[in-house]
Design a protein around this motif. Structure first.
Motif, short mmCIF file in Angstrom:
data_model
loop_
_atom_site.label_atom_id
_atom_site.label_comp_id
_atom_site.label_asym_id
_atom_site.label_seq_id
_atom_site.Cartn_x
_atom_site.Cartn_y
_atom_site.Cartn_z
N TYR A 171 23.72 78.84 54.66
CA TYR A 171 23.80 77.45 54.25
C TYR A 171 23.12 76.58 55.29
O TYR A 171 23.75 75.79 56.00
N ASP A 172 21.81 76.72 55.33
CA ASP A 172 21.02 75.97 56.32
C ASP A 172 20.27 74.85 55.63
O ASP A 172 20.48 74.56 54.45
N ALA A 173 19.38 74.19 56.37
CA ALA A 173 18.66 73.05 55.82
C ALA A 173 17.81 73.45 54.62
O ALA A 173 17.69 72.67 53.66
N ALA A 174 17.24 74.64 54.65
CA ALA A 174 16.45 75.09 53.51
C ALA A 174 17.32 75.24 52.27
O ALA A 174 16.91 74.88 51.16
N PHE A 175 18.53 75.75 52.46
CA PHE A 175 19.47 75.85 51.35
C PHE A 175 19.79 74.45 50.81
O PHE A 175 19.81 74.23 49.59
N SER B 104 26.93 70.08 65.22
CA SER B 104 27.55 71.41 65.27
C SER B 104 26.57 72.52 64.92
O SER B 104 26.84 73.70 65.17
N GLY B 105 25.44 72.15 64.31
CA GLY B 105 24.50 73.15 63.82
C GLY B 105 24.64 73.40 62.34
O GLY B 105 23.76 74.04 61.74
N ARG B 106 25.72 72.93 61.76
CA ARG B 106 25.90 73.04 60.31
C ARG B 106 25.13 71.91 59.62
O ARG B 106 24.67 70.97 60.26
N ILE B 107 25.03 72.01 58.30
CA ILE B 107 24.45 70.90 57.55
C ILE B 107 25.53 70.24 56.69
O ILE B 107 26.58 70.83 56.43
N ALA B 108 25.26 69.02 56.29
CA ALA B 108 26.08 68.32 55.31
C ALA B 108 25.20 68.04 54.11
O ALA B 108 24.06 67.57 54.25
N LEU B 109 25.72 68.36 52.93
CA LEU B 109 25.01 68.16 51.68
C LEU B 109 25.70 67.04 50.91
O LEU B 109 26.92 67.08 50.70
N ALA B 110 24.95 66.02 50.50
CA ALA B 110 25.52 64.92 49.74
C ALA B 110 25.46 65.22 48.25
O ALA B 110 24.45 65.69 47.73
N ARG C 79 33.27 67.38 63.53
CA ARG C 79 34.39 68.20 64.00
C ARG C 79 34.86 69.15 62.90
O ARG C 79 35.09 70.33 63.14
N TRP C 80 34.99 68.64 61.70
CA TRP C 80 35.42 69.49 60.59
C TRP C 80 34.42 70.61 60.33
O TRP C 80 34.80 71.73 59.97
N SER C 81 33.15 70.31 60.50
CA SER C 81 32.12 71.29 60.17
C SER C 81 32.21 72.54 61.03
O SER C 81 31.74 73.61 60.61
N ARG C 82 32.81 72.43 62.20
CA ARG C 82 32.92 73.59 63.09
C ARG C 82 33.87 74.65 62.54
O ARG C 82 33.91 75.79 63.02
N GLU C 83 34.65 74.26 61.51
CA GLU C 83 35.58 75.20 60.87
C GLU C 83 35.05 75.74 59.55
O GLU C 83 35.74 76.52 58.88
N HIS C 84 33.83 75.34 59.17
CA HIS C 84 33.32 75.71 57.85
C HIS C 84 31.87 76.16 57.94
O HIS C 84 31.15 75.82 58.87
N GLU C 85 31.44 76.87 56.91
CA GLU C 85 30.05 77.29 56.84
C GLU C 85 29.14 76.17 56.35
O GLU C 85 27.94 76.16 56.63
N LEU C 86 29.70 75.24 55.60
CA LEU C 86 28.92 74.16 55.00
C LEU C 86 29.86 73.00 54.72
O LEU C 86 31.00 73.20 54.31
N MET C 87 29.37 71.77 54.94
CA MET C 87 30.10 70.56 54.55
C MET C 87 29.39 69.93 53.36
O MET C 87 28.17 69.76 53.37
N GLU D 206 18.98 60.32 51.07
CA GLU D 206 18.61 61.68 51.46
C GLU D 206 19.82 62.58 51.26
O GLU D 206 20.96 62.19 51.53
N ALA D 207 19.60 63.78 50.77
CA ALA D 207 20.72 64.64 50.37
C ALA D 207 21.20 65.59 51.46
O ALA D 207 22.30 66.16 51.33
N VAL D 208 20.44 65.75 52.53
CA VAL D 208 20.78 66.75 53.54
C VAL D 208 20.77 66.11 54.93
O VAL D 208 19.84 65.37 55.28
#
Length: 405
Positions: free
Chosen positions: A321-325, A279-285, A132-140, A272-274
């Motif tokens: 800020y996609d999976a490749a990033f 939402s279509g966004r990614i989360a980076l650990a 839900r939060w990710s829908r307000e941001h370019e990247l989590m 795993e880091a990604v």
């Protein structure tokens, strides 16, 4: 809201938030607790921050609690034996230890005081809230959160050699044990390690003591005791397993309070880091959400700070800020994290013959003693030494440290 969402207000999340702020990148920090709650909570760790971490804090303009009494300019290593193996070393850049219940709120207030936005969530984040939060941001970017970490970032078996804790931990803050501004590292072979450092706390500078017990050994019992019994039991264990520390006990040796004790165990793990979110966004650990190392080499906060800095610079360079990033950023972070992880995992096992040779040389040569203790501030070179009989031989034969040390 827009920009980057950061989950977690530990040293990784706050370093990332402050660095992005400095670089002009909009970020929102999601914290389970506010500054007042962080200050009043239980002891989260006993952490020593080292030269590169302190340099990043200076660059951020976020230096706090720089009392000389908690700046360690020397360190003593003692390995129990007959005779014991011991040496005192100088540290080129002092280590700094501050109770995170003081330090993290100070960083949080730096961020908000400079216009940063903080959302206090009041509860741990899970994957659904993250989405839900990710829908307000370019990247989590996720730096903490047990539920979200377990759900989003699975264990990386190729980089995680252990499936259970290798040490059982008891960390506490104590009065009545004064060594001055000296870091003390004590090894009882087959039983575990006992680390002491002077720490700035809510009550002034006291001793932070971390006991790393080999499971099933005589030090483990400490981790199961109620707070009222810990100091008495620890005093007896010091006499047996860390006599140099026991020599400095006075009649007032005691745990500061029930909230100044942390007991438990962690399994070293790389995840795993990604993660790709619905939402279509990614989360980076980043930080503990990505890598949890045993605190035996004191690298957790230092590695978290380093990786947050790498991630911030990658984010500031621009998206998408996609999976490749995410994968590319994770590989950059792994360049810093791999030697830390390998070195720490090696410390959890009995030392190799060439490592014993290096330690023996340190007992008779001050330059080698200084190098050995300096490894804690330079984990890349630490692993280059610990993993290489040839490098140890070069040092012991008088070659000194490598040029990049």
């Amino acid at each position: 809201m827009a920009g980057i969402g950061i989950v977690g207000a530990g040293i990784s999340g706050l370093t990332l938030a402050l660095r992005l702020q400095q670089l002009g990148v909009e970020a929102t920090l999601y914290s389970e607790r506010d500054a007042a709650s962080l200050r009043s909570g239980r002891l989260p760790n006993t952490v020593s921050r080292m030269g590169h971490t302190l340099a990043r804090e200076r660059e951020l303009g976020s230096e706090h609690y720089r009392d000389p009494a908690c700046l360690m300019g020397s360190a003593r290593l003692s390995i129990k034996g007959d005779p014991p193996l011991e040496f005192l070393a100088r540290i080129s850049e002092p280590f700094h230890a501050v109770d995170f219940r003081l330090l993290l709120p100070a960083y949080l207030e730096d961020f908000t005081g400079r216009g940063g936005e903080v959302v206090v969530t009041g509860a741990p984040a899970d994957a659904a809230r993250m989405d839900r939060w990710s829908r307000e941001h370019e990247l989590m970017v996720v730096t903490a959160g047990r539920r979200s970490v377990a759900e989003l970032f699975p264990r990386d078996p190729a980089r995680s050699p252990f499936d259970r804790p290798q040490r059982v931990l008891t960390a506490g803050l104590y009065g009545g044990l004064d060594l001055g501004p000296v870091f003390s590292y004590n090894v009882s072979p087959g039983c575990g390690e006992i680390l002491r450092m002077p720490m700035m706390t809510r009550g002034g500078v006291v001793s932070g003591v971390l006991v790393e017990a080999v499971p099933g050994g005589p030090l483990e019992a400490l981790s199961h005791l109620p707070a009222a019994e810990v100091a008495g039991e620890l005093a007896g264990l010091l006499a047996e397993h860390a006599p140099r520390l026991a020599e400095r006990l006075d009649g007032g040796f005691e745990l500061l309070g029930e909230d100044d004790l942390l007991q438990g165990a962690i399994t070293p793990v790389v995840r795993e880091a990604v993660a790709e979110l619905p939402s279509g966004r990614i989360a980076l650990a980043v930080g503990d959400a990505w890598i949890t190392n045993d605190p035996l080499t004191g690298q957790g906060a230092n590695l978290g700070s380093a990786c947050a800095w790498i991630a911030a610079d990658a984010i500031a360079a621009g998206g998408p800020y996609d999976a490749a990033f995410g994968r590319a950023t994770a590989e950059r972070m792994w360049e810093a994290a791999a030697p830390v992880t390998d070195w720490t995992n090696a410390f959890l096992r009995p030392p190799a013959a060439h490592v014993v040779t290096l330690l023996l040389a340190a007992t008779t040569r001050q330059d080698v003693a200084d190098l050995v203790l300096g490894l804690f501030a330079n984990p890349a070179y630490a692993w280059a030494v610990i993993s290489s009989p040839e490098e140890v031989a070069r040092i012991v034969d008088g070659g000194g440290p490598a040029p990049y040390f």
